[in-house]
Design an enzyme around this catalytic site. Structure first.
Site, PDB file in Angstrom:
ATOM      1  N   GLY A 501      10.279 -16.011 -94.662  1.00 55.69           N
ATOM      2  CA  GLY A 501      11.696 -15.284 -94.738  1.00 55.69           C
ATOM      3  C   GLY A 501      11.950 -15.618 -96.004  1.00 55.69           C
ATOM      4  O   GLY A 501      11.415 -16.601 -96.870  1.00 55.69           O
ATOM      5  N   ASP A 616      22.344 -11.868 -85.884  1.00 56.01           N
ATOM      6  CA  ASP A 616      21.169 -10.999 -86.025  1.00 56.01           C
ATOM      7  C   ASP A 616      20.410 -11.235 -85.016  1.00 56.01           C
ATOM      8  O   ASP A 616      19.241 -11.593 -85.011  1.00 56.01           O
ATOM      9  CB  ASP A 616      20.535 -12.019 -87.280  1.00 56.01           C
ATOM     10  CG  ASP A 616      19.540 -11.283 -87.971  1.00 56.01           C
ATOM     11  OD1 ASP A 616      19.490 -10.037 -87.874  1.00 56.01           O
ATOM     12  OD2 ASP A 616      18.752 -11.728 -88.857  1.00 56.01           O
TER      13      ASP A 616
END
Ligand SMILES: *[C@@H]1O[C@H](CO)[C@@H](O)[C@H](O)[C@H]1NC(C)=O
Ligand SMILES: *[C@@H]1O[C@H](CO)[C@@H](O)[C@H](O)[C@H]1NC(C)=O
Ligand SMILES: *[C@@H]1O[C@H](CO)[C@@H](O)[C@H](O)[C@H]1NC(C)=O
Ligand SMILES: *[C@@H]1O[C@H](CO)[C@@H](O)[C@H](O)[C@H]1NC(C)=O
Ligand SMILES: *[C@@H]1O[C@H](CO)[C@@H](O)[C@H](O)[C@H]1NC(C)=O
Ligand SMILES: *[C@@H]1O[C@H](CO)[C@@H](O)[C@H](O)[C@H]1NC(C)=O
Ligand SMILES: *[C@@H]1O[C@H](CO)[C@@H](O)[C@H](O)[C@H]1NC(C)=O
Length: 832
Positions: A501, A616
């Protein structure tokens, strides 16, 4: 000294031309002057008016007009404007009535030639407005046409441009002048400081001088093809190595989005062409940067605007790349799609400020491939503007028209001494102020301390390797020695990577006591990551819940930023829904996963004195352990950096598109109900087992939330249920599930249920599913009840844990975008 002044009072000649091909921005002020000319000059669709026709107050033409028959003026503007010039042997000024205060472009055209006794190639002069010096001791000797463009904010109702020859023997001249209104939004007030990272504020009042404006990979753009009559040069001559790059030309439409770049930011031709890394579609062999290099003056701050528009990707999220300014990382793993609601060909821009302390006479901008493993190496740039800030601030000489429009005489009092003193004072002030600013930045940025864990800078983090606890109430998180993690991950073996990520890579690891762990190793280059790192340690060590992934330890030795989590054997919920070969989950398993995640989120929202908003929520952030027990992950961090208190560019609302609460997007106010919305999308995803955004589908199907709600509102949700479970869902259960989704996805947050209500509804959905088959599911329900009770306890006991406030505003600095992929931000909503 008596000097003569030309007072040119222009009757406004605003030529409102609707120009084909542009969404016509109509400048309120638009003065186009062809200086020293006897006739008007038409360039494209614009008429530059001869200055002799503008005023009867000019001195005799023979004294100060110059012309050349040279038809070979080297200029892409055409030769007409450059063949005449007005010459000044004494300080002289033009004044312009300003109808709309605000940002304006002032463009000055020069082409030196020799005319009679006037040798313009030897000219040496300054140009100033009432407030600032635009050009100081300027000598346009070059044998080519020069256009100087300034962007400045005019607050007075008159702009006076004064031309002052340097020294008694030199002269000044100008070939043409433009003073044109610009949309104020063109220059936003804040930008990111490149090094050390920080926020620059106060751009909107600054004088900017355009030094380079480049259309990457595309043709030169001339004023008539630009929405604001700018010129964009090609990038070829600035490329350090043109072999490494190639040009891209996009034939589709550019999709402007609110908050992104507008048609005035740059014309479509800039965004529809780009230079990209000449990587083959072959994965590994393209690890190089493409660099453009520019000659600049050191000793000045620069505003660097990077124009980006993903015209190369087939799908959102394919393109991740790094942007460097000089050698500093300006944006790491930049994912344009996350700034543009996942839409492609949507233009955005990012502003950076490179401060004089770091400037040299070369300024380079590079793009390079992301170092993440699962993306193809590529990178693009569509356009670039480099602007000098406060072009040449200093004391301005102003020749003010004294009322009369006739020739008149003004006296320049010999106040040279006073001027020198003033100049010195101003320079001192500027220097001191800058130092002070720089200090403020370092003050607010570097030290970071959380109970007992103190670090002063990336360079001096404590590294004694002894384990100690942080957090309270027995929530232990241990500092782990680096060697232990090296051993646990087979020395960070690339084959052990289980995820990547923006923050870095996640490795599988096994500690000596056989505990399996997930080891998230941050990119040590990122100072912002350091803040997030510490905040995550602090928060995670206090948030403990069966349905939240827990933190086992961390390592901050040797500038490392490593977080160690419990290992979630079965990976993400998303991977069990689609896009993998994993066996399909049954409806009941799916419901239980939904219920588990809802519990985790409910705890986040209510389990602490202040609500924690995940920001998120998505199926990729719901992890499953070996028993398919769901845990919410990546409820990362709130930053404490100073850049948090305000938005930067209006792009980047956080979260993942497709899941993003439209109300949050509109109002930029975050509440728990934004998580509820995102969770509603997850519920749909669980039901339909397809990506939330799938650009390959027909238009109306692309966005799952829209597509799902369409069927729900028709009462035919069963039409789009994952075929693998369609048979097994009981109609009542589906109906209630659909209603729950619909409530979660309500347009306005206040209409959405709380996470607690959602949890209750999902439990009910499960009951409805089991109702008829009660005989065979008794065991299941008992299991379920035993599962619930410890949780209830958990919630109430942890209520007392104090939680430090971590910053209440959210914000959208672009750098967060990639970061948020791994570390979503954790926000405590105010007023609870
Ligand atoms: C130039 O244009 C202006 C405005 O259109 C007009 O008033 C003026 O007479 C023109 N001058 C000449 C020399 O054609
Ligand atoms: C330059 O201006 C003079 C009058 O000032 C004129 O006679 C001459 O034709 C002009 N030359 C050119 C090349 O325009
Ligand atoms: C231009 O004028 C300034 C001020 O008089 C002087 O310092 C400078 O040397 C001049 N430049 C040239 C090339 O003559
Ligand atoms: C881009 O392609 C179009 C047609 O496909 C062509 O007309 C245009 O000249 C091209 N532009 C560049 C900069 O290559
Ligand atoms: C990748 O590049 C290598 C060397 O340039 C070449 O041998 C190989 O065939 C390429 N693979 C693909 C899939 O294009
Ligand atoms: C790109 O340039 C930056 C800054 O100079 C450097 O740190 C990085 O290693 C370069 N990347 C590649 C792939 O060469
Ligand atoms: C730029 O100029 C403005 C006014 O002219 C001044 O307020 C500002 O401090 C200057 N900024 C810098 C960085 O010199």
């Amino acid at each position: 000294m008596a000097i003569r002044k030309i007072g040119v009072s222009f009757i406004v000649l605003v030529i409102v031309s609707i120009r084909c091909g542009h969404s016509a921005f109509t400048p309120a002020d638009s003065y186009l002057i062809d200086c020293g000319s006897l006739t008007n000059t038409t360039i494209g669709d614009r008429v530059f008016v001869a200055d002799v026709s503008l005023s009867s107050t000019l001195t005799p033409a023979s004294n100060n007009l110059a012309n050349t028959s040279s038809s070979s003026v080297p200029s892409s503007y055409g030769t007409a404007l450059f063949q005449n010039a007005r010459v000044f042997t004494v300080p002289s000024s033009y004044s312009f009535q300003i109808k709309a205060p605000g940002r304006h472009f002032v463009r000055l055209y020069f082409f030196p030639f020799v005319y009679g006794s006037y040798d313009l190639t030897a000219a040496n002069f300054s140009v100033s407005t009432q407030d600032v010096v635009l050009l100081r001791d300027f000598q346009p000797q070059a044998k080519s046409a020069i256009v100087k463009e300034f962007s400045l904010t005019i607050t007075l109702d008159t702009l006076i441009l004064t031309f002052v020859p340097s020294g008694s023997t030199s002269l000044a001249f100008v070939s043409a002048i433009e003073v044109v209104s610009v949309p104020d939004e063109l220059i936003v007030d804040t930008a990111k400081i490149v090094n050390p990272q920080g926020k620059y504020q106060g751009l909107s009042g600054q004088l900017l001088e355009t030094v380079y404006r480049i259309n990457m990979g595309g043709p030169k753009v001339l004023p008539n093809d630009d929405t604001l009559w700018r010129t964009w040069d090609t990038d070829q001559e600035f490329l350090l190595d043109s072999q490494l790059s190639r040009s891209v030309n996009f034939s589709g439409n550019i999709n402007h989005m609110p908050g992104g770049a507008t048609e005035e930011t740059a014309p479509d031709i800039v965004y529809s062409t780009a230079t990209e890394l000449a990587a083959s579609s072959n994965t590994s062999n393209a690890r190089f940067n493409v660099t453009w290099q520019f000659n600049v003056d050191a000793n000045s701050d620069y505003l660097i605007r990077v124009h980006l528009c993903d015209i190369v990707s087939k799908a959102a999220g394919d393109l991740l790349f790094d942007v460097y300014i000089n050698t500093w990382l300006a944006a790491g793993d930049l994912d344009l799609s996350s700034m543009t609601l996942q839409s492609l060909a949507t233009p955005v821009f990012i502003d950076y400020v490179l401060e004089a302390d770091h400037a040299s006479d070369r300024l380079s901008v590079s793009i390079g491939p992301s170092t993440l493993l699962d993306v193809l190496p590529n990178g693009i740039m569509n356009g670039l503007e480099i602007m000098k800030i406060n072009g040449s601030a200093g004391s301005a000489t102003v020749i003010t028209p004294l009322g009369s429009k006739k020739n008149f005489v003004i006296i320049l009092v010999p106040i040279v001494g006073a001027i020198v003193v003033a100049v010195v004072a101003i320079i001192l002030c500027l220097v001191l102020r800058k130092r002070k600013l720089a200090k403020q930045y370092s003050k607010t940025w570097v030290p970071f301390s959380i109970n007992g864990l103190t670090s002063h800078s990336t360079g001096s983090r404590t590294s004694n390797g002894t384990a100690f606890t942080i957090g309270q109430n027995g929530n232990l998180s241990y500092r782990l020695p680096f060697v232990v993690l090296q051993e646990a991950t087979n020395n960070f073996d690339e084959n052990w990577v289980i995820g990547v990520g923006g923050f870095g890579k996640v490795y599988k690891g096994v500690l000596r006591d056989e505990t399996k762990v997930a080891v998230k190793r941050g990119n040590p280059k990122s100072q912002q990551g350091l803040n997030e790192f510490h905040t995550e340690i602090e928060l995670l060590s206090r948030l403990r819940h069966r349905h939240l992934v827990s933190l086992i330890g961390y390592c901050d030795e040797k500038n490392e930023m490593i977080l160690v989590y419990e290992y979630m054997e079965k990976g993400t919920l998303k991977s069990h829904l689609y896009g993998s070969n994993l066996p399909s989950l049954g409806w009941k398993q799916r419901l239980e996963i939904c219920i588990g995640s809802a519990r985790g989120l409910h705890y986040l929202h209510t389990g602490q004195a202040k609500a924690v908003i995940h920001r998120d929520v998505k199926s990729a952030n719901i992890l499953l352990n070996e028993n398919l027990l769901a845990k919410v992950a990546d409820f990362g961090l709130s930053k404490t950096g100073p850049e948090l208190d305000q938005t930067h560019v209006s792009t980047a609302v956080k979260g993942s598109f497709g899941y993003l609460d439209p109300e949050y997007f509109r109002r930029q106010q975050l509440t728990e109900k934004s998580d509820v919305y995102s969770f509603g999308v997850v519920l749909l995803e669980v039901l339909c087992a397809r990506p939330v955004i799938d650009p390959t589908l027909p238009r109306e199907m692309v966005n799952l939330a829209e597509w799902g709600m369409k069927w729900q509102k028709r009462g035919e949700l069963e039409q789009i249920v994952d075929s693998r479970i369609a048979e097994s869902i009981r109609p009542d259960s589906l109906r209630k599930f659909g209603e729950t989704i619909e409530k979660c996805l309500a347009d306005s947050g206040v209409e959405r249920p709380s996470m607690g209500d959602v949890l209750w509804n999902l439990e009910y959905v499960l009951q409805l599913q089991e109702a008829d088959s009660s005989s065979m599911s008794e065991v299941d329900s008992i299991n379920r009840i035993t599962e619930i009770s410890p949780l209830v306890q958990n919630i109430s006991t942890s209520d007392t844990t104090p939680v430090r406030e971590v910053g209440t505003s959210v914000l959208n600095d672009l750098s967060d975008v990639s970061m948020s992929k791994v570390f979503s931000q954790l926000i405590k909503s105010e007023g609870r």
